[in-house]
Design an enzyme around this catalytic site. Structure first.
Site, PDB file in Angstrom:
ATOM      1  N   CYS A 189      15.936 -22.410  36.292  1.00 56.09           N
ATOM      2  CA  CYS A 189      16.913 -23.028  37.199  1.00 56.09           C
ATOM      3  C   CYS A 189      16.607 -22.645  38.646  1.00 56.09           C
ATOM      4  CB  CYS A 189      18.317 -22.576  36.803  1.00 56.09           C
ATOM      5  SG  CYS A 189      19.527 -22.802  38.103  1.00 56.09           S
ATOM      6  N   CYS A 217      19.139 -20.378  40.296  1.00 58.53           N
ATOM      7  CA  CYS A 217      19.028 -18.973  39.888  1.00 58.53           C
ATOM      8  C   CYS A 217      17.860 -18.338  40.638  1.00 58.53           C
ATOM      9  CB  CYS A 217      18.781 -18.864  38.385  1.00 58.53           C
ATOM     10  SG  CYS A 217      20.088 -19.592  37.389  1.00 58.53           S
TER      11      CYS A 217
END
Ligand code: SF4
Length: 464
Positions: free
Chosen positions: A384, A387
């Site tokens: 991600c 993230c």
């Protein structure tokens, strides 16, 4: 249903004279570093004082439904348009030039999507081009009274009739009878948005070949950071049918919110009175609230949900990459993950100050009513990009919190763990950050998209 052209402008009241407006517009262009499109230099004056030279003959579409307007002979074919080339060519173009290009290319098969917020800037740009233009809007039935008043003020100011589109009455009835008027607070906004916004929009767009939106990159770092000024619409179909038959123009993609506001103020156009009450991004009444100074504008929309979900579906192409990561979406061979979540990717948040929690570890943590220390835990997925973006600040935070009585942890929640994390740990999107207080079993979810050290510290200090 009426269709209008911007063939006239109102004078008087507090509206500046055409000469003043033209000069104000020139200053705004200058201050923002824009170039006026060729021949548009004094277009405001041109529109208001004389018939614009580029104005196509006024047609009466008042009895023609929105979805049934045929392709006019004057409209250019764009099937073979090279959008990448066009984006490059228009890289440094002003929103006015982009709107001008869009209206020139698509004639009356294009319309401005007006949502009642800063989209009024698009109408102003369209007016400045001197070309005929159409404006449509979705009336969801749940808008604030102030928004309806604003719609009306805009129609009067520009002498236009907005083409309103409404949800299907039977569908709304089904939803409300089954689930009540506020189901979105319980099971998410998607279902209601689908009925009240997305389907009506889909229907409206089927009558067009292109649309113009007010999307900007800075509106949502999570979902709008990559929007181009023009694209083949990735989600909706135009009158030609099939994905690829609709072009989406985002002339304000590269502007920042304050630049749009400078423009609106300089041009003295009507604005939604809710802005004066602290509302920034305005949607339906039950799903919009004012934001505090320093909060991101999208935090006032669907605030009970995660950042990733903060698209109503009208621009759902914006979120496809983070919903279901495909190999091609990630675009970085060293950070590839397969769709089942068994990743060959380098892990994130590697630090001696961070505890990597196993499934059992986080289950135990969630069960405890009385912990020795409070915990901050990020639910993440290594693929991600959000993230990845917060990795540095989260590691720095863990360093700062070492020995303070707050443990910092991470739990990889994609793949096989995703369903568990969604059901038990409030996972909506990656990353989700949870604070487990010392004396309570209930974790508190960090509600903001700001994941810098300062914001996370403020959150912790408020709860400790
Ligand atoms: Fe329904 Fe809220 Fe979506 Fe409006 S914004 S359509 S009220 S869920």
């Amino acid at each position: 249903m009426a269709l209008s052209f911007s063939s006239s402008c109102r004078a008087g009241g507090s509206i500046p004279s055409p000469e003043l407006k033209a000069s104000l517009f020139g200053s705004v262009c200058q201050s923002l570093g824009w170039i006026c499109p060729k021949g548009v230099g004094n277009s405001y004056q041109r529109q208001c004082i004389m018939k614009p030279v580029c104005m196509k003959p006024k047609k009466n579409y008042s009895s023609v439904t929105f979805a049934a307007i045929a392709v006019g002979p004057e409209v250019d074919a764009t099937e073979n348009e090279d959008f990448e080339k066009l984006i490059k060519e228009m890289e440094n173009s002003s929103p006015l030039e982009i709107v001008d290009e869009a209206l020139e290319k698509f004639g009356h098969d294009i319309a401005i999507a007006f949502s009642g917020a800063e989209d009024v800037a698009l109408i102003e740009y369209a007016k400045l081009t001197g070309r005929p233009f159409r404006v449509f809007s979705l009336d969801t039935g749940r808008l604030n009274p102030e928004t309806y008043e604003f719609f009306s003020a805009v129609e009067k100011h520009y002498g236009i009739h907005i083409e309103y589109t409404f949800p299907d009455a039977v569908e709304v009835q089904g939803l409300v009878r089954n689930k009540g008027l506020f189901s979105f607070y319980e099971d998410g906004h998607q279902e209601c948005c689908r009925v009240r916004k997305v389907r009506p929009l889909r229907k409206a767009l089927k009558g067009l070949r292109a649309w113009i939106t007010g999307q900007r990159k800075d509106q949502s770092p999570g979902t709008r950071a990559d929007i181009p000024i023009v694209q083949v619409d990735p989600s909706f179909e135009g009158m030609g049918g099939g994905i690829g038959s609709l072009v989406k123009w985002n002339p304000m993609a590269n502007l920042e919110g304050h630049e749009v506001w400078s423009f609106l103020q300089a041009m003295n156009v009507p604005v939604n009175s809710l802005h004066a009450q602290g509302y920034v991004s305005i949607g339906c009444e039950p799903c919009t609230r004012p934001v505090l100074p320093g909060q991101h504008e999208r935090e006032g929309r669907w605030w009970w949900e995660d950042a990733k979900a903060k698209e109503c579906g009208l621009h759902k192409g914006n979120i496809k990459q983070i919903e279901v990561p495909e190999l091609s979406d990630i675009g970085n061979e060293s950070k590839v993950v397969q769709r089942n979540g068994n990743s060959a990717q380098t892990d994130l948040f590697n630090s001696q100050n961070l505890v990597a929690l196993s499934r059992t570890g986080i289950e135990n943590l969630a069960r405890l009513d009385n912990r020795r220390e409070s915990w901050l835990v990020v639910l993440y997925a290594p693929w991600c990009r959000f993230c990845q973006a917060m990795e540095e600040s989260y590691i720095e935070l863990a360093e700062k919190l070492a020995g303070t009585g707050v443990k910092v942890g991470k739990f990889r929640a994609d793949g096989d763990q995703k369903a568990f994390a969604q059901q038990e740990l409030q996972l909506g999107s990656f990353p989700t950050i949870l604070f487990f207080p010392k004396h309570s079993s209930k974790p508190i979810k960090y509600p903001s998209e700001k994941r810098d050290v300062g914001s996370l510290m403020t959150f912790l200090q408020a709860l400790r």
